[in-house]
Design a protein around this motif. Structure first.
Motif, PDB file in Angstrom:
ATOM      1  N   VAL A 146       6.976  -0.077  -0.866  1.00 39.25           N
ATOM      2  CA  VAL A 146       7.362  -0.311  -2.262  1.00 39.25           C
ATOM      3  C   VAL A 146       6.118  -0.454  -3.133  1.00 39.25           C
ATOM      4  CG1 VAL A 146       8.419  -1.991  -3.833  1.00 39.25           C
ATOM      5  CG2 VAL A 146       9.610  -1.309  -1.750  1.00 39.25           C
ATOM      6  N   GLY A 147       5.089  -1.118  -2.615  1.00 44.86           N
ATOM      7  CA  GLY A 147       3.836  -1.240  -3.365  1.00 44.86           C
ATOM      8  C   GLY A 147       3.221   0.109  -3.667  1.00 44.86           C
ATOM      9  N   GLY A 148       3.276   1.027  -2.704  1.00 52.99           N
ATOM     10  CA  GLY A 148       2.776   2.374  -2.949  1.00 52.99           C
ATOM     11  C   GLY A 148       3.580   3.100  -4.003  1.00 52.99           C
ATOM     12  N   MET A 149       4.893   2.921  -3.999  1.00 53.55           N
ATOM     13  CA  MET A 149       5.736   3.528  -5.019  1.00 53.55           C
ATOM     14  C   MET A 149       5.415   2.968  -6.402  1.00 53.55           C
ATOM     15  SD  MET A 149       9.342   3.382  -2.908  1.00 53.55           S
ATOM     16  CE  MET A 149      10.298   3.665  -4.395  1.00 53.55           C
ATOM     17  N   ILE A 150       5.259   1.657  -6.491  1.00 50.96           N
ATOM     18  CA  ILE A 150       5.017   1.030  -7.798  1.00 50.96           C
ATOM     19  C   ILE A 150       3.665   1.451  -8.359  1.00 50.96           C
ATOM     20  CG2 ILE A 150       4.651  -1.199  -8.940  1.00 50.96           C
ATOM     21  CD1 ILE A 150       6.818  -2.347  -7.175  1.00 50.96           C
ATOM     22  N   ALA A 151       2.685   1.721  -7.499  1.00 49.35           N
ATOM     23  CA  ALA A 151       1.405   2.235  -7.993  1.00 49.35           C
ATOM     24  C   ALA A 151       1.618   3.542  -8.747  1.00 49.35           C
ATOM     25  CB  ALA A 151       0.434   2.429  -6.830  1.00 49.35           C
ATOM     26  N   HIS A 152       2.469   4.418  -8.235  1.00 52.64           N
ATOM     27  CA  HIS A 152       2.782   5.668  -8.923  1.00 52.64           C
ATOM     28  C   HIS A 152       3.606   5.419 -10.184  1.00 52.64           C
ATOM     29  CE1 HIS A 152       1.152   8.861  -6.420  1.00 52.64           C
ATOM     30  NE2 HIS A 152       1.507   8.177  -5.352  1.00 52.64           N
ATOM     31  N   THR A 331       3.368  -8.502  -8.906  1.00 56.41           N
ATOM     32  CA  THR A 331       2.002  -8.556  -8.387  1.00 56.41           C
ATOM     33  C   THR A 331       1.441  -7.159  -8.141  1.00 56.41           C
ATOM     34  OG1 THR A 331       2.898  -8.818  -6.141  1.00 56.41           O
ATOM     35  CG2 THR A 331       2.300 -10.825  -7.326  1.00 56.41           C
ATOM     36  N   THR A 332       2.270  -6.244  -7.636  1.00 52.55           N
ATOM     37  CA  THR A 332       1.790  -4.889  -7.381  1.00 52.55           C
ATOM     38  C   THR A 332       1.512  -4.150  -8.677  1.00 52.55           C
ATOM     39  OG1 THR A 332       3.150  -4.862  -5.379  1.00 52.55           O
ATOM     40  CG2 THR A 332       2.274  -2.762  -6.132  1.00 52.55           C
ATOM     41  N   ALA A 333       2.360  -4.353  -9.678  1.00 56.14           N
ATOM     42  CA  ALA A 333       2.130  -3.708 -10.972  1.00 56.14           C
ATOM     43  C   ALA A 333       0.834  -4.192 -11.603  1.00 56.14           C
ATOM     44  CB  ALA A 333       3.317  -3.967 -11.905  1.00 56.14           C
ATOM     45  N   VAL A 334       0.578  -5.489 -11.546  1.00 52.14           N
ATOM     46  CA  VAL A 334      -0.649  -6.020 -12.136  1.00 52.14           C
ATOM     47  C   VAL A 334      -1.876  -5.508 -11.380  1.00 52.14           C
ATOM     48  CG1 VAL A 334      -1.968  -8.123 -12.603  1.00 52.14           C
ATOM     49  CG2 VAL A 334       0.477  -8.060 -13.089  1.00 52.14           C
ATOM     50  N   ALA A 335      -1.803  -5.443 -10.043  1.00 52.39           N
ATOM     51  CA  ALA A 335      -2.928  -4.909  -9.272  1.00 52.39           C
ATOM     52  C   ALA A 335      -3.192  -3.451  -9.637  1.00 52.39           C
ATOM     53  CB  ALA A 335      -2.645  -5.041  -7.777  1.00 52.39           C
ATOM     54  N   SER A 336      -2.139  -2.672  -9.804  1.00 56.23           N
ATOM     55  CA  SER A 336      -2.310  -1.266 -10.185  1.00 56.23           C
ATOM     56  C   SER A 336      -2.891  -1.153 -11.588  1.00 56.23           C
ATOM     57  CB  SER A 336      -0.961  -0.538 -10.113  1.00 56.23           C
ATOM     58  OG  SER A 336      -0.448  -0.568  -8.800  1.00 56.23           O
ATOM     59  N   LEU A 337      -2.497  -2.043 -12.479  1.00 55.42           N
ATOM     60  CA  LEU A 337      -3.049  -2.044 -13.833  1.00 55.42           C
ATOM     61  C   LEU A 337      -4.523  -2.449 -13.819  1.00 55.42           C
ATOM     62  CD1 LEU A 337       0.021  -3.625 -15.639  1.00 55.42           C
ATOM     63  CD2 LEU A 337      -0.916  -1.338 -16.087  1.00 55.42           C
ATOM     64  N   GLN A 338      -4.889  -3.388 -12.954  1.00 55.32           N
ATOM     65  CA  GLN A 338      -6.300  -3.731 -12.828  1.00 55.32           C
ATOM     66  C   GLN A 338      -7.105  -2.542 -12.303  1.00 55.32           C
ATOM     67  OE1 GLN A 338      -5.703  -7.933 -10.870  1.00 55.32           O
ATOM     68  NE2 GLN A 338      -7.705  -7.910 -11.821  1.00 55.32           N
TER      69      GLN A 338
END
Length: 362
Positions: A146-152, A331-338
């Motif tokens: 799911v974290g990989g999906m949210i990065a996209h 948390t995954t969205a914020v990490a991807s935004l960073q």
């Protein structure tokens, strides 16, 4: 066709006007080589940024990241919250079903008899608790994907595209096993570090003549160990997932990219990451608290002891699903935004995003 992300201030997804041209589909940004282009933030620069989607295409502030994360979750709940809930629910259904089945034929009471031993079928108890551990492990693996999906999803939202759940899953093809391998590599490395430090205490304690040597060793080594773990989390552990998913790199290449991007930005990355974890865990605890209260009330309200383990497993499963519904996407969205922010600050990635969004010519 990939849907457009709602513009800032929009109450929801807007249909395209009649006769308009369809937007180009989202394509993972593989093959784009980073070009070191320092992007210092100049006075007045922040207000003039393009914002074709959820993210202003310029170096981001903390409020930008949190606003974008909530906008992405709000306007794309299926690919964010929905994916996390789906994974957690399927995984946690295993211990619930196993415990329910065992409760029909075995005594799974959690009471202690007069001899001080746990009453009930011990094998059934172990099987039920083991299924809970299995469900937790499967949920962890699922949330990695799911974290990989949210990065996209975040990368697409930055250029004004909104991925469906099916599209977000499809664009992870070819990277899923690498993502699991990356997480396993990082987890095993951190575990090895912890084990080595724990083993270092053995000769100190065995060869010590009293308590002074262990006390001095702990006084010196514990702060150093904590500092190293924090450094490892920020420089090695935190950003490889979006790097792996959004760049043409492998497991070790993604780790190297995370290390490179956080160079010179350690404290800022650490501060935002730590605040995000604290907020997410606090919110997850608050969301799961009513379930815990209800389960305690059921156990204290005269519920048969045979149903105690089922209530315990069910409350743990529901609490895990509710917590995952918020913690994992946020948390995954914020990490991807960073990750995007650091690339915009150091590599001029905002120009690339503008080109992908059609704001400027290629």
């Amino acid at each position: 066709m990939t849907e457009q992300f709602p513009p800032p201030g929009s109450p929801g997804q807007q249909p395209p006007p009649p006769g308009s041209q369809p937007t180009a589909p989202y394509v993972a940004s593989y093959g784009q080589q980073p070009v070191p282009v320092p992007r210092p933030v100049q006075p007045g620069m922040l207000g003039a940024a393009h914002k074709p989607g959820a993210v202003p295409l310029r170096p981001l502030t903390l409020s930008d990241m949190y606003d974008a994360a909530f906008r992405i979750i709000r306007f794309n709940p299926k690919a964010t919250v929905g994916s996390a809930v789906l994974v957690a629910a399927v995984a946690m259904a295993i211990p619930v079903l196993v415990t329910t089945f065992l409760s029909l034929g075995l005594d799974l009471s959690l009471q202690v008899d007069d001899t001080g031993e746990l009453s009930g079928d011990v094998g059934g108890l172990v099987t039920s608790l083991g299924s809970l551990g299995l469900g937790t492990a499967l949920q962890t693996i699922g949330l990695i994907l799911v974290g990989g999906m949210i990065a996209h999803v975040v990368a697409a939202a930055a250029i004004g595209r909104r991925l469906s759940l099916e599209q977000a899953w499809a664009v992870t093809r070819g990277k899923r096993w690498r993502l699991v391998g990356l997480t396993a590599t990082l987890g095993l490395t951190l575990t090895l570090v912890i084990v080595v430090y724990a083993l270092s205490w053995i000769p100190v304690v065995l060869l010590a003549d009293g308590w002074r040597e262990p006390l001095v060793y702990g006084f010196v080594s514990v702060p150093l160990f904590v500092a190293f773990v924090v450094w490892f989390w920020v420089r090695i552990y935190y950003l490889p997932v979006p790097a792996l998913m959004l760049e043409p790199v492998g497991v070790f290449g993604a780790i190297g990219r995370g290390y490179h991007l956080t160079r010179g930005a350690f404290w800022r990355t650490f501060g935002i990451a730590l605040l995000t974890v604290v907020i997410a865990q606090a919110a997850g605890t608050v969301l799961a608290l009513p379930i815990s209260f209800l389960s305690q009330a059921a156990l204290l309200g005269g519920l048969p002891s045979e149903a105690g383990l089922l209530v315990l497993v069910l409350s743990q499963a529901l609490g895990s699903v509710v917590t995952a519904a918020f913690v994992a996407p946020f948390t995954t969205a914020v990490a991807s935004l960073q990750y995007l922010d650091l690339r915009m600050r150091t590599e001029g990635h905002d120009i690339t995003l503008m080109q992908q969004a059609g704001v400027i010519g290629a």
